[in-house]
Design an enzyme around this catalytic site. Structure first.
Site, PDB file in Angstrom:
ATOM      1  N   LYS A  11       0.746   7.726   8.348  1.00 24.27           N
ATOM      2  CA  LYS A  11       0.256   9.641   8.769  1.00 24.27           C
ATOM      3  C   LYS A  11      -0.124   9.615  10.452  1.00 24.27           C
ATOM      4  O   LYS A  11      -0.813   9.156  10.882  1.00 24.27           O
ATOM      5  CB  LYS A  11      -0.786   9.901   8.158  1.00 24.27           C
ATOM      6  CG  LYS A  11      -1.147  11.253   7.442  1.00 24.27           C
ATOM      7  CD  LYS A  11      -2.409  11.349   6.590  1.00 24.27           C
ATOM      8  CE  LYS A  11      -1.624  11.723   4.912  1.00 24.27           C
ATOM      9  NZ  LYS A  11      -3.429  12.445   4.600  1.00 24.27           N
TER      10      LYS A  11
ATOM     11  N   ARG B 218       0.922  11.920  -9.801  1.00 25.00           N
ATOM     12  CA  ARG B 218       1.329  10.148  -9.906  1.00 25.00           C
ATOM     13  C   ARG B 218       2.978  10.646 -10.873  1.00 25.00           C
ATOM     14  O   ARG B 218       3.281   9.823 -10.480  1.00 25.00           O
ATOM     15  CB  ARG B 218       0.470   9.413 -10.634  1.00 25.00           C
ATOM     16  CG  ARG B 218      -1.294   9.151  -9.830  1.00 25.00           C
ATOM     17  CD  ARG B 218      -1.630   7.893 -10.365  1.00 25.00           C
ATOM     18  NE  ARG B 218      -2.988   8.231  -9.884  1.00 25.00           N
ATOM     19  CZ  ARG B 218      -3.541   7.816  -9.037  1.00 25.00           C
ATOM     20  NH1 ARG B 218      -2.342   6.977  -7.829  1.00 25.00           N
ATOM     21  NH2 ARG B 218      -5.234   7.927  -8.914  1.00 25.00           N
TER      22      ARG B 218
ATOM     23  N   ASP C 159      -2.001  10.365  -6.487  1.00 29.17           N
ATOM     24  CA  ASP C 159      -2.305  11.524  -6.485  1.00 29.17           C
ATOM     25  C   ASP C 159      -3.422  12.803  -5.808  1.00 29.17           C
ATOM     26  O   ASP C 159      -3.677  12.418  -4.938  1.00 29.17           O
ATOM     27  CB  ASP C 159      -3.713  11.211  -7.638  1.00 29.17           C
ATOM     28  CG  ASP C 159      -4.402  10.439  -6.517  1.00 29.17           C
ATOM     29  OD1 ASP C 159      -4.740   9.434  -6.402  1.00 29.17           O
ATOM     30  OD2 ASP C 159      -5.245  11.025  -7.808  1.00 29.17           O
TER      31      ASP C 159
ATOM     32  N   GLU D 150       1.226  -1.093   0.240  1.00 34.26           N
ATOM     33  CA  GLU D 150      -0.114  -0.054  -0.313  1.00 34.26           C
ATOM     34  C   GLU D 150       1.359   1.222  -0.183  1.00 34.26           C
ATOM     35  O   GLU D 150       1.809   0.749   0.903  1.00 34.26           O
ATOM     36  CB  GLU D 150      -1.063  -0.360   1.231  1.00 34.26           C
ATOM     37  CG  GLU D 150      -1.656   1.164   1.671  1.00 34.26           C
ATOM     38  CD  GLU D 150      -2.548   1.506   0.895  1.00 34.26           C
ATOM     39  OE1 GLU D 150      -2.654   1.493  -0.957  1.00 34.26           O
ATOM     40  OE2 GLU D 150      -4.016   1.015   1.056  1.00 34.26           O
ATOM     41  N   ASP D 151      -0.012   2.039  -0.678  1.00 37.23           N
ATOM     42  CA  ASP D 151       1.356   3.708  -0.685  1.00 37.23           C
ATOM     43  C   ASP D 151       1.208   4.002   1.572  1.00 37.23           C
ATOM     44  O   ASP D 151       2.428   5.247   1.732  1.00 37.23           O
ATOM     45  CB  ASP D 151       0.876   4.903  -1.617  1.00 37.23           C
ATOM     46  CG  ASP D 151      -0.940   4.729  -1.533  1.00 37.23           C
ATOM     47  OD1 ASP D 151      -1.716   4.125  -0.634  1.00 37.23           O
ATOM     48  OD2 ASP D 151      -0.699   6.145  -2.685  1.00 37.23           O
ATOM     49  N   ILE D 152       0.122   4.524   1.255  1.00 38.46           N
ATOM     50  CA  ILE D 152      -0.125   5.141   2.393  1.00 38.46           C
ATOM     51  C   ILE D 152      -1.244   4.764   3.217  1.00 38.46           C
ATOM     52  O   ILE D 152      -1.944   4.314   2.959  1.00 38.46           O
ATOM     53  CB  ILE D 152      -0.384   6.676   1.917  1.00 38.46           C
ATOM     54  CG1 ILE D 152      -0.309   8.013   3.469  1.00 38.46           C
ATOM     55  CG2 ILE D 152      -1.720   6.728   1.325  1.00 38.46           C
ATOM     56  CD1 ILE D 152      -0.323   9.182   3.189  1.00 38.46           C
ATOM     57  N   ILE D 153      -1.295   4.384   5.045  1.00 40.01           N
ATOM     58  CA  ILE D 153      -2.044   4.568   5.386  1.00 40.01           C
ATOM     59  C   ILE D 153      -2.439   5.934   6.341  1.00 40.01           C
ATOM     60  O   ILE D 153      -1.845   6.799   7.167  1.00 40.01           O
ATOM     61  CB  ILE D 153      -1.456   3.133   7.056  1.00 40.01           C
ATOM     62  CG1 ILE D 153      -1.231   2.160   6.183  1.00 40.01           C
ATOM     63  CG2 ILE D 153      -2.681   3.671   8.457  1.00 40.01           C
ATOM     64  CD1 ILE D 153      -2.156   0.984   5.693  1.00 40.01           C
ATOM     65  N   ASP D 154      -3.824   6.316   6.319  1.00 33.14           N
ATOM     66  CA  ASP D 154      -3.999   7.519   7.084  1.00 33.14           C
ATOM     67  C   ASP D 154      -5.267   7.154   8.234  1.00 33.14           C
ATOM     68  O   ASP D 154      -4.689   6.879   9.450  1.00 33.14           O
ATOM     69  CB  ASP D 154      -4.750   8.422   6.088  1.00 33.14           C
ATOM     70  CG  ASP D 154      -5.376   9.705   6.529  1.00 33.14           C
ATOM     71  OD1 ASP D 154      -5.577  10.329   7.922  1.00 33.14           O
ATOM     72  OD2 ASP D 154      -5.703  10.824   5.713  1.00 33.14           O
ATOM     73  N   THR D 155      -5.964   7.068   7.968  1.00 36.34           N
ATOM     74  CA  THR D 155      -7.615   6.336   8.729  1.00 36.34           C
ATOM     75  C   THR D 155      -6.435   5.297   9.289  1.00 36.34           C
ATOM     76  O   THR D 155      -7.736   4.272  10.105  1.00 36.34           O
ATOM     77  CB  THR D 155      -8.940   7.096   8.726  1.00 36.34           C
ATOM     78  OG1 THR D 155      -8.866   5.630   7.674  1.00 36.34           O
ATOM     79  CG2 THR D 155      -8.589   7.905   7.912  1.00 36.34           C
TER      80      THR D 155
ATOM     81  N   PHE E  30      -1.984  16.008   3.158  1.00 37.05           N
ATOM     82  CA  PHE E  30      -1.681  15.608   1.999  1.00 37.05           C
ATOM     83  C   PHE E  30      -0.912  16.274   1.636  1.00 37.05           C
ATOM     84  O   PHE E  30       0.011  16.793   0.559  1.00 37.05           O
ATOM     85  CB  PHE E  30      -3.209  16.390   1.328  1.00 37.05           C
ATOM     86  CG  PHE E  30      -3.955  15.302   0.577  1.00 37.05           C
ATOM     87  CD1 PHE E  30      -4.539  14.395   0.811  1.00 37.05           C
ATOM     88  CD2 PHE E  30      -3.005  15.991  -1.295  1.00 37.05           C
ATOM     89  CE1 PHE E  30      -4.834  13.840  -0.484  1.00 37.05           C
ATOM     90  CE2 PHE E  30      -3.534  14.543  -2.005  1.00 37.05           C
ATOM     91  CZ  PHE E  30      -5.060  13.715  -1.761  1.00 37.05           C
TER      92      PHE E  30
HETATM   93  P1  5GP Z   1      -7.170   5.616   5.079  1.00 39.39           P
HETATM   94  O1  5GP Z   1      -8.797   4.474   4.144  1.00 39.39           O
HETATM   95  O2  5GP Z   1      -6.341   5.577   5.676  1.00 39.39           O
HETATM   96  O3  5GP Z   1      -7.519   6.864   5.691  1.00 39.39           O
HETATM   97  O4  5GP Z   1      -6.773   5.795   3.534  1.00 39.39           O
HETATM   98  C1  5GP Z   1      -6.229   5.073   2.483  1.00 39.39           C
HETATM   99  C2  5GP Z   1      -5.941   5.531   1.139  1.00 39.39           C
HETATM  100  O5  5GP Z   1      -6.819   7.408   0.991  1.00 39.39           O
HETATM  101  C3  5GP Z   1      -4.739   5.247   0.380  1.00 39.39           C
HETATM  102  O6  5GP Z   1      -4.815   4.472  -0.284  1.00 39.39           O
HETATM  103  C4  5GP Z   1      -4.509   7.020  -0.648  1.00 39.39           C
HETATM  104  O7  5GP Z   1      -4.977   6.166  -1.787  1.00 39.39           O
HETATM  105  C5  5GP Z   1      -5.654   7.724  -0.004  1.00 39.39           C
HETATM  106  N1  5GP Z   1      -4.635   8.463   1.003  1.00 39.39           N
HETATM  107  C6  5GP Z   1      -4.651   8.581   2.060  1.00 39.39           C
HETATM  108  N2  5GP Z   1      -3.863   9.930   2.179  1.00 39.39           N
HETATM  109  C7  5GP Z   1      -3.704  10.748   1.206  1.00 39.39           C
HETATM  110  C8  5GP Z   1      -2.721  11.787   1.160  1.00 39.39           C
HETATM  111  O8  5GP Z   1      -2.017  12.350   1.740  1.00 39.39           O
HETATM  112  N3  5GP Z   1      -2.524  11.535   0.232  1.00 39.39           N
HETATM  113  C9  5GP Z   1      -2.887  10.924  -0.921  1.00 39.39           C
HETATM  114  N4  5GP Z   1      -2.713  11.020  -2.581  1.00 39.39           N
HETATM  115  N5  5GP Z   1      -3.867   9.803  -0.518  1.00 39.39           N
HETATM  116  C10 5GP Z   1      -4.229   9.563   0.257  1.00 39.39           C
END
Ligand code: 5GP
Length: 212
Positions: A165, A199, A193, A133-138, A186
């Protein structure tokens, strides 16, 4: 991997000025700073690949979470292919792609759409999975994806995310292998993207307020 092993780019002093590196002209006005230069990302991936190979239980099904994860996936697979386990054996890889949608503009939409048919899901039964995966936010996307995968009883599931994050919105989910912990901003670039833009930017950058 413990959180103390993550590279923490949470402080202002880690940000690089746009003048220090090459940015494509078409994005100069749209990003405010470089958070992680491309070279640092590539060096970190070598280390993550080393950790993954050292822990690998056998042949791996490496699953790319599209679209944002594709660049990390490609570079990580390249590095894993170069490495051998401590006992000298190489790791057999097969590659799979999962399309997940969760974001509208710069905000988590709450609704997570995973494009996997039941037949595709069955392919994972009894396999050792590495989710990239690229990023974990929530954390909502990954928890939902893992719940779905658990239904077919893979042999093992490990997750690597290039970024995590630091946010109060986190549901507490932590991947097995993390490249960098980043501030609650962000970010774009390195396949991440904003409405399909950025990208093609190599560095991971913080988007300008004026761009959102
Ligand atoms: P989550 O479900 O953990 O909140 O979000 C995961 C997805 O949200 C990631 O796979 C990514 O696609 C997108 N995302 C979360 N934070 C960012 C960010 O800072 N920048 C971008 N471009 N995508 C994000």
């Amino acid at each position: 991997m413990n959180p103390s092993d993550w590279i923490d780019v949470n402080t202002e002093k880690n940000h690089y000025s746009l003048d220090h590196f090459v940015i494509p002209d078409h994005y100069e006005e749209d990003v405010s700073s470089i958070l992680i230069p491309h070279g640092v990302i590539m060096d970190r991936i070598k280390k993550l690949a080393r950790m993954i190979v050292d822990d690998s239980p056998g042949p791996l099904v490496v699953c790319c979470v599209l679209k944002g994860g594709h660049q990390y996936f490609a570079d990580l697979v390249d590095e894993i292919k170069k490495l051998r386990r401590i006992n000298g054996t190489s790791v057999q890889l097969s590659l799979e792609f999962i399309r997940v949608k969760s974001y509208m503009n710069d905000t988590s939409s709450g609704g997570v759409k995973i494009s996997l048919t039941d037949a595709e899901l069955q392919e994972f039964k009894g396999k050792n999975l590495l989710i990239v995966e690229d990023i974990i936010d929530t954390g909502a996307t990954m928890v939902k994806l893992l719940d779905r995968l658990a239904l077919v009883e893979p042999k093992s599931v490990r997750v690597t995310s290039l970024l995590i994050k630091k946010t109060p919105r986190s549901n507490g989910y932590i991947p097995d292998y993390v490249g960098f912990a980043i501030p609650d901003a962000f970010v774009v670039g390195y396949a991440l993207d904003y409405n399909e833009y950025f990208r093609d930017l190599d560095h991971i950058c913080v988007i300008s307020v004026s761009c959102i």
